[in-house]
Each structure stands twice: as structure tokens, then as C-alpha cells.
Design a protein around this motif. Structure first.
Motif, PDB file in Angstrom:
ATOM      1  N   ALA A  93       0.837  -1.207   0.000  1.00  0.00           N
ATOM      2  CA  ALA A  93       0.000   0.000   0.000  1.00  0.00           C
ATOM      3  C   ALA A  93       0.870   1.255   0.000  1.00  0.00           C
ATOM      4  O   ALA A  93       0.584   2.222  -0.709  1.00  0.00           O
ATOM      5  N   VAL A  94       1.942   1.254   0.793  1.00  0.00           N
ATOM      6  CA  VAL A  94       2.860   2.389   0.811  1.00  0.00           C
ATOM      7  C   VAL A  94       3.524   2.524  -0.557  1.00  0.00           C
ATOM      8  O   VAL A  94       3.640   3.626  -1.101  1.00  0.00           O
ATOM      9  N   MET A  95       3.932   1.418  -1.143  1.00  0.00           N
ATOM     10  CA  MET A  95       4.582   1.462  -2.458  1.00  0.00           C
ATOM     11  C   MET A  95       3.625   2.010  -3.523  1.00  0.00           C
ATOM     12  O   MET A  95       4.026   2.816  -4.360  1.00  0.00           O
ATOM     13  N   ARG A 100       2.089   6.311  -7.198  1.00  0.00           N
ATOM     14  CA  ARG A 100       0.901   6.876  -7.850  1.00  0.00           C
ATOM     15  C   ARG A 100       1.339   8.048  -8.731  1.00  0.00           C
ATOM     16  O   ARG A 100       2.067   8.925  -8.283  1.00  0.00           O
ATOM     17  N   PRO A 101       0.916   8.085  -9.994  1.00  0.00           N
ATOM     18  CA  PRO A 101       1.373   9.164 -10.873  1.00  0.00           C
ATOM     19  C   PRO A 101       0.906  10.536 -10.388  1.00  0.00           C
ATOM     20  O   PRO A 101      -0.215  10.705  -9.937  1.00  0.00           O
ATOM     21  N   ALA A 102       1.808  11.500 -10.465  1.00  0.00           N
ATOM     22  CA  ALA A 102       1.476  12.881 -10.107  1.00  0.00           C
ATOM     23  C   ALA A 102       1.053  13.622 -11.368  1.00  0.00           C
ATOM     24  O   ALA A 102       1.527  13.320 -12.467  1.00  0.00           O
ATOM     25  N   ARG A 103       0.168  14.596 -11.210  1.00  0.00           N
ATOM     26  CA  ARG A 103      -0.274  15.376 -12.361  1.00  0.00           C
ATOM     27  C   ARG A 103       0.901  16.107 -12.996  1.00  0.00           C
ATOM     28  O   ARG A 103       1.614  16.841 -12.323  1.00  0.00           O
ATOM     29  N   GLY A 104       1.084  15.908 -14.289  1.00  0.00           N
ATOM     30  CA  GLY A 104       2.099  16.638 -15.038  1.00  0.00           C
ATOM     31  C   GLY A 104       3.530  16.256 -14.725  1.00  0.00           C
ATOM     32  O   GLY A 104       4.451  16.967 -15.109  1.00  0.00           O
ATOM     33  N   SER A 105       3.761  15.147 -14.046  1.00  0.00           N
ATOM     34  CA  SER A 105       5.123  14.751 -13.692  1.00  0.00           C
ATOM     35  C   SER A 105       5.393  13.340 -14.175  1.00  0.00           C
ATOM     36  O   SER A 105       4.564  12.454 -14.023  1.00  0.00           O
ATOM     37  N   ARG A 106       6.542  13.160 -14.759  1.00  0.00           N
ATOM     38  CA  ARG A 106       6.960  11.824 -15.179  1.00  0.00           C
ATOM     39  C   ARG A 106       8.179  11.377 -14.388  1.00  0.00           C
ATOM     40  O   ARG A 106       8.831  10.423 -14.738  1.00  0.00           O
TER      41      ARG A 106
END
Length: 180
Positions: A93-95, A100-106
Motif C-alpha cells: 500500500a505504501v509502495m 501513484r502518478p502525479a499530475r504533469g510529472s513523469r
């Protein structure tokens, strides 16, 4: 030899705890227990820095103080965190919350190695010096945290007048004496 009850390590991460008391509000005069999203002493997983121009904030994952204690990822001032150390991630769950993808960040959210995580944990443990402000000077000397009550700078003696989590203000006037 692993059994079904053992979990495999999923990666390295810098771990910290939320400070017992944090300075907030105008001038840092409001003292709180913990921060808005996490209670004092809460364990958080610190992600690699993502903002080159704002090194005062760190992205962390932790159990939210409200919202049913679910895992959230939010930025926190590094001064509000203590006890930086490197630990393995065992919880899926922590992983998931970390990846989790962040908005506008790769940008990848995981640390490249234990050595890289340890380097940042050591850096954050030592912290940054406070900014010193002197009444009769434009100089802004770095001040240790906690600040010294008396400071000698360029042959002038200054007395601590006020400090918070970000800066220490010094005056040439000595502190007032208390009536007995």
C-alpha cells in the motif's frame, strides 16, 4: 528461505517523523502539535526531491490524521520533520501511494539506491542554518538552530530579540531586565 507470512522488501526509502511542535502562521508565532495533514510523531516516507527551486518542501507519504487514516502524498516543510533515516519499504500500500502518478510529472518517485537515500537523509538531518537579521545591518549571517542568545558580528554585539523556524532577529539593545 521465505515463508508465506514474510514479505519481500520493495525498495529503499527515507523515513522521518513529524515534529512534536511546529511553527506556523504569521512570523511562525503559532505553535501546533504536528502539521495539518499528520499528527505529531507520525511516520512518513520521504520521496526524492522534485523541486530544484524549492528545497524547503519535501513530498511525503503517510497516514492522514483525518480521512480514515488513508495514505496520502502531500508536500511538507522539511523543518517540520525529524529523525531522518533510511528504511526498506515492505508495504504494498505504501509502495502504491509512492508510485501513484502525479499530475504533469513523469519523474520516478523511488530512490535509485540505498546510498542516494542515505546521502539525503544525512543532509536533511543536519538541516539548514537559520537566516540571521541584524537591526542595524543589511548582513544576513547564517545562524545555528537553536540560535545563540548573544551574537558577535563584525565587532558588534547583538542580542537575540525573536526567532522562529525560519529566521532569528537580533538587536543591539540588551533584553529588558525583569522586575523582582
Amino acid at each position: 528461505m521465505s515463508t508465506e507470512t514474510e514479505t519481500e522488501p520493495l525498495g529503499w526509502c527515507v523515513v522521518a517523523n513529524v515534529a512534536t511542535e511546529t511553527a506556523n502562521g504569521p512570523g511562525g508565532l503559532e505553535i501546533r502539535a504536528g502539521v495539518r495533514h499528520f499528527p505529531a510523531g507520525a511516520k512518513v516516507w520521504v520521496l526524492p526531491p522534485m523541486w530544484a527551486n524549492d528545497s524547503d518542501r519535501l513530498m511525503v507519504v503517510g497516514h492522514h490524521r483525518g480521512r480514515g487514516h488513508r495514505l496520502v502524498r502531500v508536500p511538507v516543510l522539511w523543518r517540520h520533520l525529524t529523525g531522518f533515516r533510511v528504511r526498506m519499504i515492505y508495504s504494498p500500500a505504501v509502495m502504491r501511494a509512492i508510485q501513484r502518478p502525479a499530475r504533469g510529472s513523469r519523474q520516478p518517485w523511488l530512490w535509485n539506491s540505498r546510498a542516494q537515500a542515505q546521502e539525503y537523509a544525512d543532509l536533511w538531518s543536519h538541516g539548514k542554518p537559520l537566516e540571521g537579521r541584524l537591526d542595524d545591518s543589511t548582513d544576513r549571517p547564517p545562524i545555528s538552530d537553536p540560535p545563540p542568545p548573544v551574537l558577535d558580528h563584525k565587532g558588534q554585539t547583538y542580542h537575540l530579540a525573536h526567532f522562529n523556524a525560519y529566521r532569528a532577529r537580533y538587536s543591539v539593545l540588551p533584553p529588558p531586565s525583569e522586575a523582582i
